[in-house]
Design a protein around this motif. Structure first.
Motif, PDB file in Angstrom:
ATOM      1  N   LEU A 192     105.923  26.034  37.190  1.00  0.00           N
ATOM      2  CA  LEU A 192     105.602  26.562  38.512  1.00  0.00           C
ATOM      3  C   LEU A 192     105.866  25.523  39.591  1.00  0.00           C
ATOM      4  N   MET A 193     105.516  24.260  39.315  1.00  0.00           N
ATOM      5  CA  MET A 193     105.749  23.190  40.285  1.00  0.00           C
ATOM      6  C   MET A 193     107.249  22.991  40.526  1.00  0.00           C
ATOM      7  N   ASN A 194     108.025  23.090  39.442  1.00  0.00           N
ATOM      8  CA  ASN A 194     109.473  22.944  39.591  1.00  0.00           C
ATOM      9  C   ASN A 194     110.037  23.983  40.548  1.00  0.00           C
ATOM     10  N   SER A 195     109.501  25.200  40.447  1.00  0.00           N
ATOM     11  CA  SER A 195     110.023  26.269  41.304  1.00  0.00           C
ATOM     12  C   SER A 195     109.720  26.009  42.773  1.00  0.00           C
ATOM     13  N   LEU A 196     108.665  25.217  43.035  1.00  0.00           N
ATOM     14  CA  LEU A 196     108.347  24.853  44.423  1.00  0.00           C
ATOM     15  C   LEU A 196     109.308  23.801  44.953  1.00  0.00           C
ATOM     16  N   ILE A 197     109.694  22.877  44.097  1.00  0.00           N
ATOM     17  CA  ILE A 197     110.490  21.727  44.540  1.00  0.00           C
ATOM     18  C   ILE A 197     111.981  22.033  44.448  1.00  0.00           C
ATOM     19  N   TRP A 227     108.513  13.859  44.625  1.00  0.00           N
ATOM     20  CA  TRP A 227     108.536  14.093  46.065  1.00  0.00           C
ATOM     21  C   TRP A 227     109.580  15.155  46.402  1.00  0.00           C
ATOM     22  N   PHE A 228     109.203  16.039  47.294  1.00  0.00           N
ATOM     23  CA  PHE A 228     110.201  16.910  47.902  1.00  0.00           C
ATOM     24  C   PHE A 228     110.647  16.241  49.197  1.00  0.00           C
ATOM     25  N   CYS A 229     111.989  16.036  49.352  1.00  0.00           N
ATOM     26  CA  CYS A 229     112.533  15.389  50.546  1.00  0.00           C
ATOM     27  C   CYS A 229     113.418  16.400  51.280  1.00  0.00           C
ATOM     28  N   PRO A 230     113.037  16.796  52.490  1.00  0.00           N
ATOM     29  CA  PRO A 230     113.832  17.789  53.229  1.00  0.00           C
ATOM     30  C   PRO A 230     115.161  17.211  53.683  1.00  0.00           C
ATOM     31  N   SER A 231     116.145  18.077  53.816  1.00  0.00           N
ATOM     32  CA  SER A 231     117.478  17.644  54.260  1.00  0.00           C
ATOM     33  C   SER A 231     117.714  17.941  55.732  1.00  0.00           C
ATOM     34  N   GLY A 232     116.705  18.573  56.391  1.00  0.00           N
ATOM     35  CA  GLY A 232     116.853  18.901  57.807  1.00  0.00           C
ATOM     36  C   GLY A 232     117.536  20.229  58.026  1.00  0.00           C
ATOM     37  N   SER A 233     117.762  20.996  56.947  1.00  0.00           N
ATOM     38  CA  SER A 233     118.439  22.288  57.081  1.00  0.00           C
ATOM     39  C   SER A 233     117.401  23.413  57.188  1.00  0.00           C
ATOM     40  N   TYR A 234     117.873  24.585  57.564  1.00  0.00           N
ATOM     41  CA  TYR A 234     116.970  25.714  57.807  1.00  0.00           C
ATOM     42  C   TYR A 234     116.296  26.209  56.531  1.00  0.00           C
ATOM     43  N   ASP A 235     116.924  25.979  55.373  1.00  0.00           N
ATOM     44  CA  ASP A 235     116.360  26.527  54.138  1.00  0.00           C
ATOM     45  C   ASP A 235     115.515  25.525  53.368  1.00  0.00           C
ATOM     46  N   ASP A 236     115.092  24.435  54.035  1.00  0.00           N
ATOM     47  CA  ASP A 236     114.192  23.490  53.363  1.00  0.00           C
ATOM     48  C   ASP A 236     112.902  24.202  52.964  1.00  0.00           C
ATOM     49  N   LYS A 237     112.427  23.904  51.761  1.00  0.00           N
ATOM     50  CA  LYS A 237     111.214  24.574  51.273  1.00  0.00           C
ATOM     51  C   LYS A 237     109.961  24.058  51.974  1.00  0.00           C
ATOM     52  N   ASN A 322     106.144  38.572  39.142  1.00  0.00           N
ATOM     53  CA  ASN A 322     107.444  37.885  39.223  1.00  0.00           C
ATOM     54  C   ASN A 322     107.208  36.432  39.671  1.00  0.00           C
ATOM     55  N   GLN A 323     107.778  35.487  38.904  1.00  0.00           N
ATOM     56  CA  GLN A 323     107.507  34.075  39.219  1.00  0.00           C
ATOM     57  C   GLN A 323     108.069  33.689  40.582  1.00  0.00           C
ATOM     58  N   SER A 324     109.160  34.292  40.968  1.00  0.00           N
ATOM     59  CA  SER A 324     109.753  33.987  42.275  1.00  0.00           C
ATOM     60  C   SER A 324     108.790  34.375  43.391  1.00  0.00           C
ATOM     61  N   ASP A 325     108.140  35.525  43.232  1.00  0.00           N
ATOM     62  CA  ASP A 325     107.172  35.947  44.251  1.00  0.00           C
ATOM     63  C   ASP A 325     105.995  34.988  44.301  1.00  0.00           C
ATOM     64  N   VAL A 326     105.534  34.620  43.112  1.00  0.00           N
ATOM     65  CA  VAL A 326     104.399  33.690  43.044  1.00  0.00           C
ATOM     66  C   VAL A 326     104.762  32.380  43.739  1.00  0.00           C
ATOM     67  N   SER A 327     105.977  31.889  43.463  1.00  0.00           N
ATOM     68  CA  SER A 327     106.429  30.629  44.067  1.00  0.00           C
ATOM     69  C   SER A 327     106.454  30.734  45.589  1.00  0.00           C
ATOM     70  N   ASP A 328     106.999  31.821  46.082  1.00  0.00           N
ATOM     71  CA  ASP A 328     107.076  32.009  47.539  1.00  0.00           C
ATOM     72  C   ASP A 328     105.683  32.013  48.154  1.00  0.00           C
ATOM     73  N   GLU A 329     104.747  32.746  47.511  1.00  0.00           N
ATOM     74  CA  GLU A 329     103.388  32.820  48.055  1.00  0.00           C
ATOM     75  C   GLU A 329     102.701  31.454  48.013  1.00  0.00           C
ATOM     76  N   LEU A 330     102.869  30.770  46.919  1.00  0.00           N
ATOM     77  CA  LEU A 330     102.247  29.457  46.780  1.00  0.00           C
ATOM     78  C   LEU A 330     102.813  28.483  47.802  1.00  0.00           C
ATOM     79  N   ARG A 331     104.152  28.528  47.972  1.00  0.00           N
ATOM     80  CA  ARG A 331     104.795  27.648  48.944  1.00  0.00           C
ATOM     81  C   ARG A 331     104.281  27.954  50.348  1.00  0.00           C
ATOM     82  N   ARG A 332     104.138  29.266  50.630  1.00  0.00           N
ATOM     83  CA  ARG A 332     103.647  29.677  51.949  1.00  0.00           C
ATOM     84  C   ARG A 332     102.223  29.170  52.167  1.00  0.00           C
ATOM     85  N   ALA A 333     101.404  29.261  51.129  1.00  0.00           N
ATOM     86  CA  ALA A 333     100.029  28.795  51.222  1.00  0.00           C
ATOM     87  C   ALA A 333      99.968  27.283  51.448  1.00  0.00           C
ATOM     88  N   ILE A 334     100.784  26.559  50.699  1.00  0.00           N
ATOM     89  CA  ILE A 334     100.794  25.087  50.842  1.00  0.00           C
ATOM     90  C   ILE A 334     101.250  24.700  52.239  1.00  0.00           C
TER      91      ILE A 334
END
Length: 1556
Positions: A192-197, A227-237, A322-334
């Motif tokens: 699950l953590m991998n899907s976030l990063i 660590w998650f390191c953003p690239s400055g793009s619009y699709d950064d998690k 669906n794990q993708s949905d769970v990941s999206d929700e968790l990412r949104r919560a974080i």
């Protein structure tokens, strides 16, 4: 756990694995292991990881328990699937496999701190989670491995600001999301953590990863961080850099880890099945829920979507979702939590927690290393970063850069007075060194040197690591800001280039250059500190004294750098800021490496490529190194690093270390204008030249970029071909989109080949040579020597891991490199040192090819010369023994002809030994790859030498045969006199038998008898008189030139033609009328400006020298010691000299000789030979004048007379006669044998004679300097062969005098003892062969035959002596016990220093034997300065050369139109832009193109050399007045001797050891 360690072969290890154990080249490291045995798992994992291959986690083990399938015997159509499947055995249990994370953690626990840090750094580069809290597998004590994070930097870019950040991760302040689970779960927390990063990469290992198993031993309680390191793009998690922590195992079982993660977390995520008050974890959950920090519950048994139950508290159900949905929700919560409550943590702060062990604090050496490094960093506080180097490292700043500039100017002379300019520049360079030396060593450097001098190697390693870490930390912020500023300014300049306003563009470019300068000044690392150490060493070496504030002698400094290299640190080879190689420093460091490691074999691998094309990254991945890598110009100059080869591979690979050379990028953006191309060419030539193999790194497939680098590379390799270096290359195309597309790659290879060939043609035109294709330049296979690499990143940075395909490409390249290595020429560290020096010396000159001096080749060739010397001596020594044996047989008339086949047969054994020795030398010597080029020519030379020795020996022996027949009459007459005396003395004795006891009467009667006999002999024979050679010469010359000679009564009235400074007074210049007829000028009309040119002087001197050599051979052929002197010999010499002079005049147009030339030449030759001829005639007279000879024998005859008187037996008398007759042959044999033995001993033990020609030259020059005799110097300069002979004679004389009692006398006694044994043996064996006891004639015949090859003694010597009644057995007894010992004792009593050489024939003396050996070499002299070619072989292949040249004025050269002697030195003049006048063709020739003058000029290789050459400069200053008087010219005005030439004699002598 114990079972795990046992299976991994880690149980009972005494020492932890070190970096060197894993980084070494081994057979295992060259294999691509997809699977391996369990006991190889750790090593395989580490090796893959150090190559940054993230598949290191997915290594399979070789299956040992294969499933067995029970085959049923049922019919294929008649079977029950349910029954059949139930009968199959259970497969290998998944739980039996070793879990991949257990392999990782086992490796983590079994390596030392340095390898652990390297391991974690590589895990980070693979984008894997890193161990943050690690329980000890045995004590469960929790460790925080802070040390392992110290070299990890993370970069990211924020979408809002678009600014990039690069930070050491231990310093970065980031929000943290901590993940726990309570109880057992069906869902994977790590997955699950991998899907976030990263959805494509398994940052955290989870149960569904390849190779996972149910049982894991070492992971419970381990906390990992990523660590998650953003690239400055619009699709950064996530919008910012976020840390994710993962506690493995049930959180309830690991309270300490739970506490730490809770405290450091910005957001807490808890995974559990459901909430249950009765659950054993209820209390922990309650505590977490009351925490103010945001909390997210993930329930595996619930199906709900994201719900915020209260502020900062969320829940998400996972069941049937669906794990993708769970990941999206968790990412949104974080993200929601982070936006509302932004708290951060720093990795370093973890160490503040109690009850955990921090690795840095626990290791005493690590702690002390940090304290020492911090002490240095504290000195830098509050200092402007751009001024730090100037303050703390002053020696590498302006002064060093000025010295480098002066050094380049020195090697590229421009003015009209090159020697004066060179001296001035050398003085200025010395002053710069003095200024460097006068600087105080900063406290910063004192602390560094103090720590590096520590005996604690472990602490020293930690100190160096810490210093690098803290320096990076100290400089990173300012450097980042400067880089940002530079990038902005660069963008502005690029935009302006398309516009017309040049003034604005120039202003911006100036500003850009200022920023670039600041960047250079602000860059401060370990390499700059070592650069300063190097400059301290070089300045101290230059001024030859220690710095007052240096704690120890400066000569210890290179040892510090050598130890660093052995420990795995790179060393700066080329200073990137000064673009200069500190040769003195690098040489000293390599010397220390040799001292510490031995002269190890190295394979040098270098890399070339455009800036930021991935060169350092490639080397890091290939060898697990840590060359700096980042955007922009990260490497400046060149660095070298050692990689050890394992013991198992050393024999197979034929080397002990790989020396990896990393270089700065070509076409770097901060360099602009023409200097870029020159700098790049210089760098390329240097790194290609020192390497056995160069990797040409090309990033992408941009044709213009490829063309840029290929042109530079082709030129570098073409230069190598011209100087006979043979490196190889491999082209590496990086970032190729599809490396598997075979057809596309074939097309790419074809294009590359075409481009290379095109570049080769263009470069060949520039280099003035005819080469059509690249494969003509070096051995190159476009199919095997071109590699295509996948993209380095698998995705887009900064979150992309390295591409495993890239790592596989690296592995293939590594195999290719090793394949090249096995076939490459071997180089040892000493060769590398010489190669670096040679290349750099040639590069600082403008003409690389012309200036390159291959020290490795020179050293190898000198070694070959020394061997050739030994081989040739072996053949000569063997032939001398054969010649002596055959000579004796000829004199004894045992043989009457000598054939070459006989001599070849005698020489066969030695010849075979020499052939074997040659073969072994060329096959086994460490320089065999260099030597191979001369193998054929030297085999031919040895064969020719052997043929010449055989031919010459045959000539000499046939001469002896001829002379034997000529002197038969003399020998017969002498034998007749001897025998008559014996008969008459016997008759007298018979008359006086009754007075046998009256000694006085006997003596009186014998003396009267003897006087009458001698008187009779004088009447019957011609007495051989003394000779006066020079009187005979004058008489013959008077007959030819009466007018010029008759008044010359004294020797002093003749000039020694060998030592005259000029031959101008000996010639008459020819003038021609308009009609073309010759008009010869008389002496009085000779114009003052009619003087001989240097070329004419050289030609006449060559004539004189050659005539002297040939007449010397003629004199030796007369064999005066055997045949006596005759005035006809002088007539023959005179006729020969006259013929040679006439031949020379016929070829010469400009002048002809006066009669005085012929007269002085004849007289000088005869005067030189006078002593030798006189000595040889004395030997002849002593041996053949009947009166002198008989007088010498008086005592012997009196002894025989006494025996007759006393009635001695016939055997006693005959034995006495035999031994008396043997006395002289024995004496001569002993002297000759001792001379030969002594010659061999001196050639081995005498320092001046035991090497090659250059060694002999060095000792001659030292002796000349010590004696300070100007006349000897002039003889050495103008007649080097004669001086060499004199020197060898003096050396032999000194050796015999000094070591007579120690070496010579014992040899003589040993030889006479051996000879005595041979004589006794011959007497005994001869007696055994005589059947009739009284047959003395047969006994004598056998006896003389057995001794015929060791003594000149035959039956004819006793032809008149009666021996009818002699008892053979009694005769043997008389010889053995009485007569022979007495004779031997008498001979021994006469052995002394004076008689040894005096009693030897001229040709048999040790000095003449050595002269004959050593003078069979090249005697061609430099047409400029008269230095002699030092090649050991007379008719050698290739150019003439010498280690160093002289001032041309020593040869009489002067500046045209003046009376000023030249002060030019050939080796510096050939690099200048001046000209010399070639009188033969009446043209001026540029010194740089001196070969255009043709003749001798074209046959010499004179390499530019700007070393100080103190020896000849000292000579010019010491003998200035003598030289001016000798040549009637002066050193004034344009030839004024520079004041810098005033060296001392010790300095001059010391320079000889450095040059030769």
């Amino acid at each position: 756990m114990n079972n795990l360690f046992k299976r991994l072969q880690l149980e009972g290890r005494c020492h932890k694995l070190r970096p060197a154990d894993v980084l070494q080249i081994s057979a295992h490291s060259l294999q691509s292991h997809e699977s391996c045995a369990e006991d190889e798992l750790i090593l395989t994992f580490l090796q893959k990881l150090l190559m940054m291959n993230y598949r290191a986690r997915y290594i399979k083990t070789n299956e040992t328990n294969e499933e067995e399938i029970i085959q049923q015997e049922n019919n294929e159509d008649d079977f029950d699937i349910f029954e059949e499947m139930s009968l199959s055995k259970k497969g290998t249990s998944q739980s039996e496999r070793i879990h991949p994370m257990d392999v990782q953690m086992a490796a983590f626990h079994c390596v030392d701190g340095f390898l652990k840090q390297l391991m974690v750094t590589k895990l980070s580069q693979c984008q894997y989670a890193l161990p943050l809290l690690v329980p000890d597998p045995f004590t469960r004590q929790i460790e925080f491995p802070l040390w392992t994070f110290r070299q990890i930097n993370k970069s990211w870019k924020l979408r809002k600001t678009k600014n990039s950040q690069i930070q050491p991760i231990y310093k970065a302040e980031t929000p943290t999301v901590s993940f726990f689970r309570f109880g057992s779960m069906s869902s994977s927390k790590s997955e699950l953590m991998n899907s976030l990063i990263s959805e494509k990469h398994n940052t955290f290992f989870h149960r569904n990863c390849p190779g996972s198993s149910r049982t894991r031993v070492l992971m419970d309680g381990v906390v990992e961080i990523a660590w998650f390191c953003p690239s400055g793009s619009y699709d950064d998690k996530f919008n910012d850099c976020v840390a994710f922590c993962n506690l493995h195992g049930d959180a309830g079982d690991h309270e300490k880890q739970l506490q730490i993660l809770t405290e450091m977390a910005s957001v807490i995520v808890v995974l559990l099945s459901k909430l249950d008050r009765k659950d054993r974890h209820a209390e922990n959950i309650q505590i977490l829920s009351k925490n103010r920090k945001p909390l997210i519950f993930l329930f595996t048994e619930e199906e709900s979507t994201l719900i915020e139950t209260r502020k900062g508290k969320y829940k998400i159900g996972l069941k049937d979702r669906n794990q993708s949905d769970v990941s999206d929700e968790l990412r949104r919560a974080i993200n929601d939590c982070l936006s509302k409550s932004y708290s951060t943590f720093r990795l370093e702060d973890v160490s503040k927690h109690s009850d955990i062990r921090v690795d840095e604090e626990d290791d005493v050496d690590c702690r002390r290393g940090r304290e020492a490094a911090q002490q240095m960093i504290d000195l830098l506080e509050k200092k402007d970063l751009t001024e730090i180097k100037e303050s703390f490292l002053p020696l590498q700043g302006k002064l060093w850069h000025q010295w480098c500039q002066k050094n380049k100017e020195l090697h590229r002379p421009r003015g009209d007075k090159p020697e004066m300019d060179i001296s001035i520049k050398q003085t200025r360079m010395k002053k710069i060194r003095e200024q460097q030396h006068n600087y105080d060593i900063s406290q910063f450097m004192k602390l560094f040197i103090k720590e590096m001098s520590s005996d604690n190697e472990h602490k020293k390693m930690f100190f160096l690591k810490w210093l690098g870490i803290l320096l990076d930390e100290y400089t990173s912020a300012d450097l980042s800001a400067l880089h940002h500023k530079y990038d902005e300014k660069w963008s502005e300049v690029v935009k302006l280039k398309g516009k017309c306003d040049k003034s604005v563009l120039n202003a911006e470019q100036t500003e850009l250059e200022k920023i670039s300068e600041k960047l250079r000044a602000a860059t401060f690392g370990l390499e700059h500190i070592m650069r300063e150490i190097g400059q301290i060493y070089e300045s101290c070496s230059s001024v030859k004294k220690n710095k007052k504030d240096l704690q120890f002698h400066f000569s210890s400094l290179p040892s510090l750098a050598a130890e660093m290299m052995i420990s795995g640190f790179p060393l700066e080879l080329m200073d990137g800021d000064a673009a200069h190689v500190p040769v003195i420093w690098i040489s000293a460091v390599l010397d220390q490496l040799i001292q510490k490691l031995g002269d190890q074999r190295v394979f040098v691998l270098s890399v070339l490529g455009l800036q930021s094309s991935g060169k350092s990254t490639m080397l890091n991945a290939m060898f697990g190194l840590q060359f700096a890598v980042s955007a922009g110009r990260c490497t400046r100059g060149a660095f070298m690093q050692l990689v050890r080869v394992s013991d198992e591979m050393k024999t197979q690979m034929n080397f002990d270390y790989i020396l990896v050379v990393d270089t700065e990028g070509l076409r770097a953006q901060e360099l602009a204008g023409r200097s870029t191309r020159h700098h790049d060419n210089e760098l390329a030539t240097f790194v290609v030249g020192i390497a056995n193999l160069t990797l040409i790194n090309i990033f992408g497939e941009n044709p213009s970029e490829m063309q840029d680098i290929l042109q530079i590379v082709v030129q570098a390799f073409m230069r190598m071909k011209k100087v006979r270096l043979n490196p190889s290359c491999v082209f590496v195309h990086q970032n190729v989109s599809d490396v598997t597309a075979g057809q596309k790659n074939m097309e790419a290879r074809r294009r590359l080949q075409e481009t290379l060939d095109e570049m080769t043609k263009l470069t060949a035109e520039e280099e003035h040579c005819k080469i059509e294709c690249f494969s003509d330049v070096i051995r190159f296979d476009v199919h095997n020597d071109v590699k295509y690499f996948a993209q380095f990143w698998e995705g887009s940075p900064p979150m992309a891991p390295t591409n495993p395909n890239y790592c596989e490409n690296i592995q293939e390249l590594k195999k290719t490199i090793m394949s090249h290595a096995t076939e490459s020429n071997r180089m040892v560290l000493k060769d590398l040192k010489d190669r670096i020096k040679d290349l750099w010396e040639a590069l600082v000159n403008e003409q690389f090819v012309f200036s390159f001096r291959n020290s490795l080749e020179i050293s190898a060739y000198r070694k070959l010369e020394a061997k050739y010397n030994k081989w040739s001596w072996s053949l000569r020594a063997a032939m001398m023994e054969t010649e002596n044996k055959l000579h004796n047989k000829i004199e004894n008339e045992a043989i009457h002809e000598v054939e070459e086949t006989d001599l070849q047969r005698e020489l066969k054994k030695t010849s075979e030994e020499v052939e074997k020795s040659m073969s072994e030398f060329f096959e086994k010597d460490k320089d065999k790859y260099v030597l191979i080029q001369w193998k054929t020519s030297f085999e031919i030379k040895i064969k020719e030498l052997q043929e010449n020795i055989v031919r010459e020996t045959k000539r000499k022996l046939n001469e002896i045969l001829h002379q034997r027949d000529l002197k038969k009459k003399i020998d017969a007459q002498r034998t007749h006199h001897e025998n008559t005396l014996i008969v008459k003395s016997k008759q007298l004795a018979l008359k006086l038998k009754d007075k046998a006891n009256d000694e006085e009467t006997l003596k009186m009667k014998f003396d009267l008898f003897w006087k009458q006999c001698v008187k009779k002999i004088m009447t019957d024979s011609c007495v051989i008189r003394d000779i006066d050679i020079l009187r005979d010469v004058r008489e013959i010359l008077i007959d030819i030139y009466h007018f010029q000679v008759h008044h010359r009564k004294e020797d002093s009235m003749y000039k020694n033609i060998f030592s005259v400074p000029s031959y101008s007074e000996y010639v008459i210049f020819r003038k021609f009328t308009n009609s073309g007829t010759e008009e010869t000028l008389k002496d009085e009309t000779l114009e003052s400006d009619d003087t001989l040119s240097p070329e004419d002087e050289t030609q006449i001197r060559s004539l004189v020298t050659d005539v002297q050599q040939q007449t010397d051979k003629m004199i030796q052929s007369f064999n005066i010691s055997k045949m006596g002197y005759d005035i006809s010999y002088i007539q023959q010499l005179t006729n020969y000299i006259k013929m040679r002079v006439k031949e020379y005049e016929e070829k010469t147009v400009k002048y002809k000789f006066k009669n005085e030339f012929f007269i002085d030449l004849v007289y000088s030759i005869c005067m030189t030979a006078n002593e030798m001829i006189t000595d040889q005639h004395r030997l002849f007279r002593d041996a053949n004048d009947p009166v002198i000879y008989v007088e010498k024998k008086k005592e012997e005859y009196y002894s025989i007379f006494q025996k007759y008187c006393r009635g001695a037996t016939s055997a006693a008398i005959f034995g006495n006669i035999i031994c008396q007759k043997l006395k002289e042959p024995i004496e001569q044999s002993v002297y000759k044998k001792t001379a030969r033995d002594l010659t061999g001993e001196m050639r081995s033990n005498c320092e001046s004679l035991n090497g090659n020609r250059s060694n002999l030259e060095k000792h001659i020059l030292k002796t000349l300097a010590e004696e300070e005799d100007f006349d000897k110097y002039m003889k050495y300069i103008h007649n080097p062969r004669d001086h060499f002979k004199s020197f060898i004679r003096d050396e032999v004389s000194r050796y015999i005098t000094d070591k007579f009692n120690v070496n010579v006398l014992p040899k003589m006694k040993e030889n006479i003892k051996l000879l005595s044994q041979k004589i006794i043996k011959a007497a005994h064996e001869s007696a055994g062969c005589v059947k009739v006891n009284k047959d003395v004639g047969l006994w004598l015949k056998i006896f003389t035959q057995q001794l015929s090859d060791v003594l000149i003694f035959s039956e004819k010597d006793l032809s008149g002596v009666k021996h009818d009644d002699v008892d053979v057995k009694l005769l043997e007894d008389v010889i053995q016990k009485n007569e022979l010992p007495a004779v031997m004792s008498e001979i021994c009593s006469r052995f002394n220093r004076n008689t040894f050489p005096a009693n030897l024939d001229y040709k048999s003396r040790p000095d003449e034997l050595l002269i004959d050996h050593f003078c069979q070499c090249c005697w061609v002299q430099c047409p400029f300065c008269k230095t002699t070619c030092t090649n050991t072989i007379e008719e050698h292949d290739g150019d003439h050369s010498a280690p160093f040249h002289r001032v041309t004025g020593l040869n009489g050269w002067f500046y045209r139109g003046t009376t000023y002697l030249s002060i030019e030195i050939c080796t510096s003049a050939v690099a200048s832009k001046r000209y010399f006048y070639h009188s033969e063709s009446y043209i001026t020739v540029p010194w740089k193109n001196y070969r255009r003058a043709g003749g001798d000029y074209a046959d010499w290789r004179i390499t530019p050399d700007f070393s100080e050459l103190p020896y000849w400069k000292w000579f010019v200053c010491r003998f200035q007045k003598d030289l001016e008087e000798y040549y009637s010219k002066t050193f004034r005005r344009i030839s004024r001797i520079p004041s810098e030439w005033k060296y001392t004699k010790p300095e001059a002598l010391e320079s000889l050891d450095q040059c030769i």
